[in-house]
Design a protein around this motif. Structure first.
Motif, mmCIF file in Angstrom:
data_model
loop_
_atom_site.group_PDB
_atom_site.id
_atom_site.type_symbol
_atom_site.label_atom_id
_atom_site.label_comp_id
_atom_site.label_asym_id
_atom_site.label_seq_id
_atom_site.Cartn_x
_atom_site.Cartn_y
_atom_site.Cartn_z
ATOM 1 N N LYS A 108 -5.076 -5.136 -9.782
ATOM 2 C CA LYS A 108 -4.980 -6.828 -8.393
ATOM 3 C C LYS A 108 -3.571 -6.089 -8.060
ATOM 4 O O LYS A 108 -3.470 -6.800 -6.659
ATOM 5 C CB LYS A 108 -3.639 -7.468 -10.139
ATOM 6 C CG LYS A 108 -4.056 -8.867 -10.421
ATOM 7 C CD LYS A 108 -2.823 -9.142 -11.220
ATOM 8 C CE LYS A 108 -3.548 -10.840 -10.652
ATOM 9 N NZ LYS A 108 -3.324 -11.130 -12.576
ATOM 10 N N LEU A 109 -2.991 -4.918 -8.480
ATOM 11 C CA LEU A 109 -2.211 -4.055 -7.889
ATOM 12 C C LEU A 109 -2.573 -3.497 -6.588
ATOM 13 O O LEU A 109 -2.072 -3.914 -5.148
ATOM 14 C CB LEU A 109 -1.361 -3.099 -8.471
ATOM 15 C CG LEU A 109 -0.091 -2.566 -7.448
ATOM 16 C CD1 LEU A 109 0.876 -3.861 -6.923
ATOM 17 C CD2 LEU A 109 0.364 -0.840 -8.216
ATOM 18 N N GLU A 110 -3.903 -3.595 -6.041
ATOM 19 C CA GLU A 110 -4.303 -2.750 -5.340
ATOM 20 C C GLU A 110 -4.560 -3.179 -4.653
ATOM 21 O O GLU A 110 -5.480 -3.932 -3.295
ATOM 22 C CB GLU A 110 -6.118 -1.934 -5.617
ATOM 23 C CG GLU A 110 -5.553 -0.899 -6.194
ATOM 24 C CD GLU A 110 -4.503 0.250 -5.656
ATOM 25 O OE1 GLU A 110 -4.656 0.076 -4.036
ATOM 26 O OE2 GLU A 110 -3.667 0.917 -6.126
ATOM 27 N N ARG A 111 -5.005 -4.979 -4.744
ATOM 28 C CA ARG A 111 -5.235 -6.023 -4.004
ATOM 29 C C ARG A 111 -4.213 -6.369 -3.246
ATOM 30 O O ARG A 111 -4.518 -6.941 -2.171
ATOM 31 C CB ARG A 111 -5.884 -7.397 -4.515
ATOM 32 C CG ARG A 111 -7.890 -7.171 -5.112
ATOM 33 C CD ARG A 111 -8.238 -8.001 -6.206
ATOM 34 N NE ARG A 111 -7.534 -9.266 -7.387
ATOM 35 C CZ ARG A 111 -8.025 -8.517 -7.997
ATOM 36 N NH1 ARG A 111 -8.904 -7.684 -8.599
ATOM 37 N NH2 ARG A 111 -7.256 -8.876 -9.133
ATOM 38 N N TYR A 112 -3.281 -6.766 -4.480
ATOM 39 C CA TYR A 112 -2.086 -7.292 -3.480
ATOM 40 C C TYR A 112 -1.185 -5.857 -2.062
ATOM 41 O O TYR A 112 -1.417 -6.925 -1.353
ATOM 42 C CB TYR A 112 -1.516 -6.873 -4.637
ATOM 43 C CG TYR A 112 0.476 -7.327 -4.488
ATOM 44 C CD1 TYR A 112 1.193 -9.143 -4.617
ATOM 45 C CD2 TYR A 112 1.244 -6.920 -4.029
ATOM 46 C CE1 TYR A 112 2.409 -8.909 -4.380
ATOM 47 C CE2 TYR A 112 2.559 -6.839 -3.288
ATOM 48 C CZ TYR A 112 3.104 -8.329 -3.495
ATOM 49 O OH TYR A 112 4.391 -8.359 -3.691
ATOM 50 N N ARG A 113 -1.253 -4.799 -2.414
ATOM 51 C CA ARG A 113 -0.887 -4.525 -1.730
ATOM 52 C C ARG A 113 -2.618 -3.971 -0.179
ATOM 53 O O ARG A 113 -1.660 -4.055 1.439
ATOM 54 C CB ARG A 113 -1.403 -2.233 -2.274
ATOM 55 C CG ARG A 113 -0.164 -2.434 -2.563
ATOM 56 C CD ARG A 113 -0.237 -0.660 -3.282
ATOM 57 N NE ARG A 113 1.214 0.025 -3.765
ATOM 58 C CZ ARG A 113 1.063 1.143 -4.329
ATOM 59 N NH1 ARG A 113 -0.143 1.815 -4.854
ATOM 60 N NH2 ARG A 113 1.928 0.648 -5.018
ATOM 61 N N SER A 114 -3.498 -4.198 -0.620
ATOM 62 C CA SER A 114 -4.516 -4.600 0.301
ATOM 63 C C SER A 114 -4.053 -6.009 1.419
ATOM 64 O O SER A 114 -4.300 -5.822 2.678
ATOM 65 C CB SER A 114 -5.859 -5.271 -0.149
ATOM 66 O OG SER A 114 -6.389 -5.306 1.059
ATOM 67 N N ASP A 115 -3.617 -6.966 0.333
ATOM 68 C CA ASP A 115 -3.207 -8.080 1.326
ATOM 69 C C ASP A 115 -2.297 -8.051 2.626
ATOM 70 O O ASP A 115 -1.609 -8.757 3.298
ATOM 71 C CB ASP A 115 -3.308 -9.391 0.052
ATOM 72 C CG ASP A 115 -4.122 -9.778 -0.541
ATOM 73 O OD1 ASP A 115 -5.701 -9.707 0.142
ATOM 74 O OD2 ASP A 115 -4.045 -10.632 -1.623
ATOM 75 N N SER A 116 -1.205 -7.309 1.847
ATOM 76 C CA SER A 116 -0.056 -6.314 1.973
ATOM 77 C C SER A 116 -0.129 -6.430 3.549
ATOM 78 O O SER A 116 0.275 -5.931 4.463
ATOM 79 C CB SER A 116 0.833 -6.264 1.618
ATOM 80 O OG SER A 116 1.573 -7.135 0.043
ATOM 81 N N HIS A 117 -1.391 -5.022 3.638
ATOM 82 C CA HIS A 117 -2.052 -3.878 4.492
ATOM 83 C C HIS A 117 -2.107 -5.043 5.455
ATOM 84 O O HIS A 117 -1.647 -4.708 7.085
ATOM 85 C CB HIS A 117 -2.227 -3.632 4.402
ATOM 86 C CG HIS A 117 -1.705 -2.059 3.457
ATOM 87 N ND1 HIS A 117 -2.366 -0.760 2.710
ATOM 88 C CD2 HIS A 117 -0.581 -1.970 3.016
ATOM 89 C CE1 HIS A 117 -1.213 -0.648 1.850
ATOM 90 N NE2 HIS A 117 -0.611 -0.667 2.037
ATOM 91 N N GLU A 118 -2.897 -6.262 5.519
ATOM 92 C CA GLU A 118 -3.510 -6.899 6.103
ATOM 93 C C GLU A 118 -2.643 -7.977 6.770
ATOM 94 O O GLU A 118 -2.676 -7.913 8.353
ATOM 95 C CB GLU A 118 -4.742 -7.953 5.658
ATOM 96 C CG GLU A 118 -6.186 -6.982 4.916
ATOM 97 C CD GLU A 118 -6.613 -8.555 5.172
ATOM 98 O OE1 GLU A 118 -6.726 -9.132 4.896
ATOM 99 O OE2 GLU A 118 -7.694 -8.071 3.814
ATOM 100 N N TRP A 119 -1.605 -7.929 5.983
ATOM 101 C CA TRP A 119 -0.356 -9.060 6.796
ATOM 102 C C TRP A 119 0.795 -8.383 7.227
ATOM 103 O O TRP A 119 0.560 -8.859 8.712
ATOM 104 C CB TRP A 119 0.474 -10.029 5.515
ATOM 105 C CG TRP A 119 1.653 -10.414 6.280
ATOM 106 C CD1 TRP A 119 1.303 -11.711 6.857
ATOM 107 C CD2 TRP A 119 3.095 -10.140 6.127
ATOM 108 N NE1 TRP A 119 2.959 -11.901 7.041
ATOM 109 C CE2 TRP A 119 3.916 -10.855 6.140
ATOM 110 C CE3 TRP A 119 3.637 -8.689 5.422
ATOM 111 C CZ2 TRP A 119 4.940 -10.629 6.386
ATOM 112 C CZ3 TRP A 119 4.865 -8.239 5.645
ATOM 113 C CH2 TRP A 119 5.746 -9.336 5.885
ATOM 114 N N LEU A 120 0.808 -6.954 7.170
ATOM 115 C CA LEU A 120 1.970 -6.600 8.466
ATOM 116 C C LEU A 120 0.516 -5.730 9.792
ATOM 117 O O LEU A 120 1.071 -6.070 10.815
ATOM 118 C CB LEU A 120 1.616 -4.946 7.418
ATOM 119 C CG LEU A 120 2.517 -3.926 7.930
ATOM 120 C CD1 LEU A 120 4.045 -4.459 8.656
ATOM 121 C CD2 LEU A 120 2.975 -3.579 7.449
ATOM 122 N N ALA A 121 -0.846 -5.189 8.909
ATOM 123 C CA ALA A 121 -1.525 -4.865 10.271
ATOM 124 C C ALA A 121 -1.756 -6.509 11.609
ATOM 125 O O ALA A 121 -1.427 -6.135 12.848
ATOM 126 C CB ALA A 121 -2.500 -4.982 10.092
#
Length: 150
Positions: free
Chosen positions: A107-120
């Protein structure tokens, strides 16, 4: 010897502004991660997830520079919320390590992935040289901060 800061020095303001935005976004998304999770416990949970073989609560307190009682409360909350387990330390059977449960780590990995997409998305129009310079300067600042703390 440090040099005086110019009157138009805005780095501290912009850093504070950036941290406020990141924290506000994290707070807004926490409920979707776990409905009972507070921000401070989430920060501790991330530190547990980032310890590849598990971590002792005492090491969390030291690494995060917080009082042991703060970690104790966070660990209790994470256990009640089903985010972490305690396992025996293979190097010292008397000690226990905190490890994330596989589903909470995913779940944390998905959270981080979403955050990375947002920042990108936020920096999509930056030139590669701008990104490289920004990353280099942030790294330099972080390195200086780490050296300044005992």
């Amino acid at each position: 010897m440090s040099r005086p800061l110019p009157d138009d020095f805005h780095v501290d303001y912009e850093l504070a502004r950036l941290v406020r935005h990141v924290r506000a976004r994290s707070l807004a998304r926490l409920e979707s991660f776990h409905p009972d999770l507070d921000y401070n416990t989430f920060v501790v949970f991330i530190a547990v997830c980032d310890a590849p073989s598990g971590i002792r609560a005492s090491d969390l307190a030291e690494n995060l520079n917080v009082h042991k009682s703060t970690i104790s409360r966070a660990v209790g909350a994470m256990e009640r919320q089903g985010l972490v387990d305690r396992v025996s330390d293979p190097e010292d059977g008397r000690a226990q390590l905190l490890t994330p449960r596989p589903d909470s780590l995913a779940k944390l990995e998905r959270y981080r992935s979403d955050s990375h997409e947002w920042l990108a998305g936020l920096i999509a129009d930056w030139e590669p040289e701008e990104l490289a310079s920004f990353a280099s300067q942030l790294g330099r600042l972080s390195d200086a901060m780490e050296r300044s703390h005992p």
